[in-house]
Design an enzyme around this catalytic site. Sequence first.
Site, mmCIF file in Angstrom:
data_model
loop_
_atom_site.group_PDB
_atom_site.id
_atom_site.type_symbol
_atom_site.label_atom_id
_atom_site.label_comp_id
_atom_site.label_asym_id
_atom_site.label_seq_id
_atom_site.Cartn_x
_atom_site.Cartn_y
_atom_site.Cartn_z
ATOM 1 N N SER A 52 31.433 39.269 38.616
ATOM 2 C CA SER A 52 32.513 39.262 39.607
ATOM 3 C C SER A 52 32.026 39.455 41.039
ATOM 4 O O SER A 52 32.614 40.211 41.815
ATOM 5 C CB SER A 52 33.570 40.326 39.276
ATOM 6 O OG SER A 52 34.166 40.022 38.060
ATOM 7 N N SER A 53 30.983 38.725 41.374
ATOM 8 C CA SER A 53 30.525 38.760 42.764
ATOM 9 C C SER A 53 31.610 38.230 43.696
ATOM 10 O O SER A 53 31.762 38.726 44.818
ATOM 11 C CB SER A 53 29.242 37.940 42.915
ATOM 12 O OG SER A 53 29.391 36.666 42.325
ATOM 13 N N GLY A 96 28.622 36.305 36.166
ATOM 14 C CA GLY A 96 29.689 36.888 35.364
ATOM 15 C C GLY A 96 29.955 38.353 35.684
ATOM 16 O O GLY A 96 30.584 39.054 34.904
ATOM 17 N N HIS A 133 39.531 36.987 28.409
ATOM 18 C CA HIS A 133 40.542 35.922 28.329
ATOM 19 C C HIS A 133 41.871 36.458 27.795
ATOM 20 O O HIS A 133 42.572 35.783 27.055
ATOM 21 C CB HIS A 133 40.023 34.733 27.514
ATOM 22 C CG HIS A 133 38.950 33.996 28.266
ATOM 23 N ND1 HIS A 133 39.237 33.054 29.230
ATOM 24 C CD2 HIS A 133 37.604 34.115 28.233
ATOM 25 C CE1 HIS A 133 38.111 32.605 29.747
ATOM 26 N NE2 HIS A 133 37.095 33.241 29.176
ATOM 27 N N ARG A 150 31.914 44.116 38.586
ATOM 28 C CA ARG A 150 32.402 44.744 37.347
ATOM 29 C C ARG A 150 31.716 44.126 36.135
ATOM 30 O O ARG A 150 31.220 43.007 36.169
ATOM 31 C CB ARG A 150 33.915 44.615 37.201
ATOM 32 C CG ARG A 150 34.433 43.186 36.997
ATOM 33 C CD ARG A 150 34.666 42.847 35.530
ATOM 34 N NE ARG A 150 35.001 41.445 35.312
ATOM 35 C CZ ARG A 150 34.113 40.508 35.009
ATOM 36 N NH1 ARG A 150 32.819 40.795 34.915
ATOM 37 N NH2 ARG A 150 34.488 39.259 34.815
ATOM 38 N N ASP A 190 39.248 41.211 37.452
ATOM 39 C CA ASP A 190 38.052 41.445 38.269
ATOM 40 C C ASP A 190 38.412 42.169 39.567
ATOM 41 O O ASP A 190 37.758 43.141 39.959
ATOM 42 C CB ASP A 190 37.370 40.111 38.614
ATOM 43 C CG ASP A 190 37.055 39.302 37.373
ATOM 44 O OD1 ASP A 190 37.127 39.854 36.263
ATOM 45 O OD2 ASP A 190 36.749 38.107 37.527
ATOM 46 N N ASP A 235 43.592 38.650 30.301
ATOM 47 C CA ASP A 235 44.315 39.132 31.496
ATOM 48 C C ASP A 235 45.393 38.165 31.966
ATOM 49 O O ASP A 235 46.482 38.577 32.347
ATOM 50 C CB ASP A 235 43.359 39.534 32.631
ATOM 51 C CG ASP A 235 42.456 38.435 33.161
ATOM 52 O OD1 ASP A 235 42.372 37.350 32.544
ATOM 53 O OD2 ASP A 235 41.814 38.665 34.216
#
Length: 346
Positions: free
Chosen positions: A107-108, A105, A17, A10, A149, A19
Amino acid sequence: MSSVARAPGRVNLIGDHTDYTGGLVLPMAIDRETTITFTASPHVELTSRDFDGHVRFDLPTASASTVLPSWGRYVAGVAAAMSERSMAPIGFSGTVATTVPIGGGLSSSAALEVAAALAFGIEADNATIAAVCRRAEHLATNVPCGIMDQLTSTAGVKDHALMIDCHSLDITPIRIPDGVSVWVVPVSARTLDGSEYPMRVAQCAAAEREIGPLRSADLAGTNNIVDRVIRARARHVVSENLRVRAFAAALAANDLHDVGKIMYEGHHSLSRDFETSTPAMDAAVEHFARIPGVHGARMTGGGFGGCLVILADDDAPIAAGADSDGHSDAMRVRAADGASLDTPLS
Ligand code: GLA
């Protein structure tokens, strides 16, 4: 015959910052994904096309955070998180491959967790799968991440960004206007493991002890916070929630000038008040802001390095601009559907 579990990475357009205090975010799933090709097995055995090593563990799993090689921790974390909820994971043997850049960054890790949950045979709605995978991330890395994520990876909608209320978990898809491209520019590799991310989560919790939930606080309320640093952290979160709403309205109205302005404001807030940017990321935002056809740019995700996200006209010369700035791995991404499982017809 093998089954294939797929889960996208994503990029977050605005709302960072927020969620983990139940605030608003506006990410989209991207057309870069992790796939696990597998058959059922009594235990878990996985090789990776992109990483060395071979992950093998028995079910139920013991401690996810010590599995080696370390990429296997996310997989073991999912098995452990499913077991905690009495969702007995089914073992599998297979291969994982990804087109999500690792540690950038995008979201792997969430993509790997969600693909693993599907391979383990999870049967639940998108929000529940995301909650299990968020818990998996906590078990695997001790990074106290929010749900953005994993929920984006399960619930993505092609051609749309998702406005997510991280308290109610309501999702409002918002179409990306025609003629607009989303670009991702990796600035520096990083992992949130070992970063100040947990400190930021703790600082937000400290603010909430003083003024109550940040998701329902207003800017005037944050002025009452005594400590200067905690006050700045809260100011970022409260103003970022406002920015998400304003961005969603501007995007839906195709007001790209406002969309871009809000992105720059969001970046400055992360840089000055939340202090998750870096000098290299600030410089890269300034660089791309000067390119004709760029509407907005900002850092995206957890920060302390990682990527920029840029919104630009389709024909804006982003790739050339990225080359001139030494960021030749810039990539155009498209909003994609969420995770899916293909099982062979029997
Ligand atoms: C990381 C976390 C998310 C979110 C972002 C910042 O990606 O995994 O939960 O907190 O940072 O918005």
